[in-house]
Scaffold this active site. Structure first.
Site, mmCIF file in Angstrom:
data_model
loop_
_atom_site.group_PDB
_atom_site.id
_atom_site.type_symbol
_atom_site.label_atom_id
_atom_site.label_comp_id
_atom_site.label_asym_id
_atom_site.label_seq_id
_atom_site.Cartn_x
_atom_site.Cartn_y
_atom_site.Cartn_z
ATOM 1 N N ASN A 8 0.860 -1.182 0.000
ATOM 2 C CA ASN A 8 0.000 0.000 0.000
ATOM 3 C C ASN A 8 0.896 1.231 0.000
ATOM 4 O O ASN A 8 1.492 1.576 1.019
ATOM 5 C CB ASN A 8 -0.914 -0.018 1.230
ATOM 6 C CG ASN A 8 -1.808 1.210 1.304
ATOM 7 O OD1 ASN A 8 -1.954 1.945 0.328
ATOM 8 N ND2 ASN A 8 -2.412 1.428 2.455
ATOM 9 N N HIS A 93 -9.550 0.857 4.877
ATOM 10 C CA HIS A 93 -8.274 0.997 5.575
ATOM 11 C C HIS A 93 -8.462 1.874 6.810
ATOM 12 O O HIS A 93 -9.286 2.795 6.825
ATOM 13 C CB HIS A 93 -7.225 1.608 4.642
ATOM 14 C CG HIS A 93 -5.839 1.571 5.190
ATOM 15 N ND1 HIS A 93 -5.363 2.524 6.071
ATOM 16 C CD2 HIS A 93 -4.818 0.695 5.001
ATOM 17 C CE1 HIS A 93 -4.113 2.244 6.390
ATOM 18 N NE2 HIS A 93 -3.756 1.138 5.760
ATOM 19 N N GLU A 165 -5.284 -5.268 10.527
ATOM 20 C CA GLU A 165 -4.259 -4.268 10.805
ATOM 21 C C GLU A 165 -4.562 -3.596 12.137
ATOM 22 O O GLU A 165 -5.441 -2.739 12.218
ATOM 23 C CB GLU A 165 -4.189 -3.234 9.675
ATOM 24 C CG GLU A 165 -5.551 -2.816 9.104
ATOM 25 C CD GLU A 165 -5.458 -1.644 8.153
ATOM 26 O OE1 GLU A 165 -4.408 -1.494 7.512
ATOM 27 O OE2 GLU A 165 -6.428 -0.879 8.069
ATOM 28 N N GLY A 171 2.355 2.236 10.863
ATOM 29 C CA GLY A 171 3.218 3.398 10.716
ATOM 30 C C GLY A 171 3.889 3.849 11.992
ATOM 31 O O GLY A 171 4.516 4.910 12.029
ATOM 32 N N GLY A 231 3.000 -1.318 4.250
ATOM 33 C CA GLY A 231 2.962 0.112 3.999
ATOM 34 C C GLY A 231 4.327 0.647 3.645
ATOM 35 O O GLY A 231 4.797 0.507 2.522
#
Length: 253
Positions: A8, A93, A165, A171, A231
């Site tokens: 992604n 998401h 997730e 992140g 990511g």
């Protein structure tokens, strides 16, 4: 089961950097019968990515609207998704949910737009740190999946990929423990099994949350983890390729 490795790219990249990234990813060697690969670039670069990557690598949009067409400035429709040649779609998401107020109802309506097509839907679910610490993990995941599991047929559900997730691990560099990942994936599979056990056995449930080359082998080796939604690490061809390599080794050993 075939592993699925997806990148992604979020709101990152330029024509120059994406050209370099696609060149690097194109060099990875893997058994496409054992590992499937897909990427989700920013929509303005989709045509470039489709032209630059090998055909066996899927390309998808990061989001669509549930409207068909019309005066919805800035939105992308399911028909546009097909028209440009995408074969994957991210839905729900955590950043869409938290930053743009996307609801479980929105997720279901978007899924309905493509569920009877050749596009592969990747439905994202996950809990906040507060939910996990407050003992609400199972309730949150059950709620996020309820509309989908209760309203789609077994044949339709068989097309769905679930991406777990944990929001607190996206992140942040924080990775859920192997025990947490396995237990949660196992719980998600148990929810699907209430609909149909064979469906649950064959449904791909992938993990997303600071997955990178250094932890890919351990996470992808877990019995209920069928791949990864990557990511930041997917923005570096060398790291993304190493994750693909790890998946390939697991599937061929």
């Amino acid at each position: 089961m075939q592993k699925l490795i997806m990148g992604n790219w979020k709101m990152n990249g330029s024509s120059a950097s994406i050209k370099e990234l696609c060149k690097g990813i194109s060099e990875v060697n893997y058994n496409s019968e054992k590992v499937a690969v897909a990427v989700f670039p920013s929509s303005v670069y989709v045509k470039e990515v489709l032209a630059q990557l090998p055909k066996e690598i899927g390309v998808g949009l990061q989001n669509i609207t549930f409207y068909d067409n019309g005066a919805y400035t800035g939105e992308l429709s399911a028909e546009m998704l097909h028209d440009v040649g995408c074969n994957y779609l991210l839905i729900g998401h955590s950043e869409r949910r938290s930053l743009f107020g996307e609801t479980d109802q929105d997720v279901f309506k978007k899924l309905n737009k493509i569920i009877d097509t050749s596009v592969v839907p990747v439905v994202c679910i996950g809990e906040s740190l507060e939910d996990r610490q407050g003992g609400r993990l199972e309730k949150v995941l059950t709620t996020q999946l309820s509309l989908i599991l209760e309203n789609l047929s077994i044949e339709q559900l068989a097309r769905v990929i679930i991406a777990y997730e944990p929001v607190w691990a996206i992140g942040t560099g924080v990775v859920a423990s192997l025990e947490q990942v396995q237990e949660t994936h196992q719980f998600i599979r148990s929810l699907v099994a209430k609909v149909d056990e064979n469906l649950a056995k064959n449904m791909k449930i992938v993990y997303g949350g600071s997955l990178k080359a250094e932890n890919a082998k351990d996470i992808l080796s877990l019995p209920d983890v069928d791949g990864g939604l990557i990511g930041g690490a997917s923005l570096k061809a060398s790291e993304f390729n190493e994750i693909i390599n790890q998946a390939n080794k697991i599937c061929t050993e």
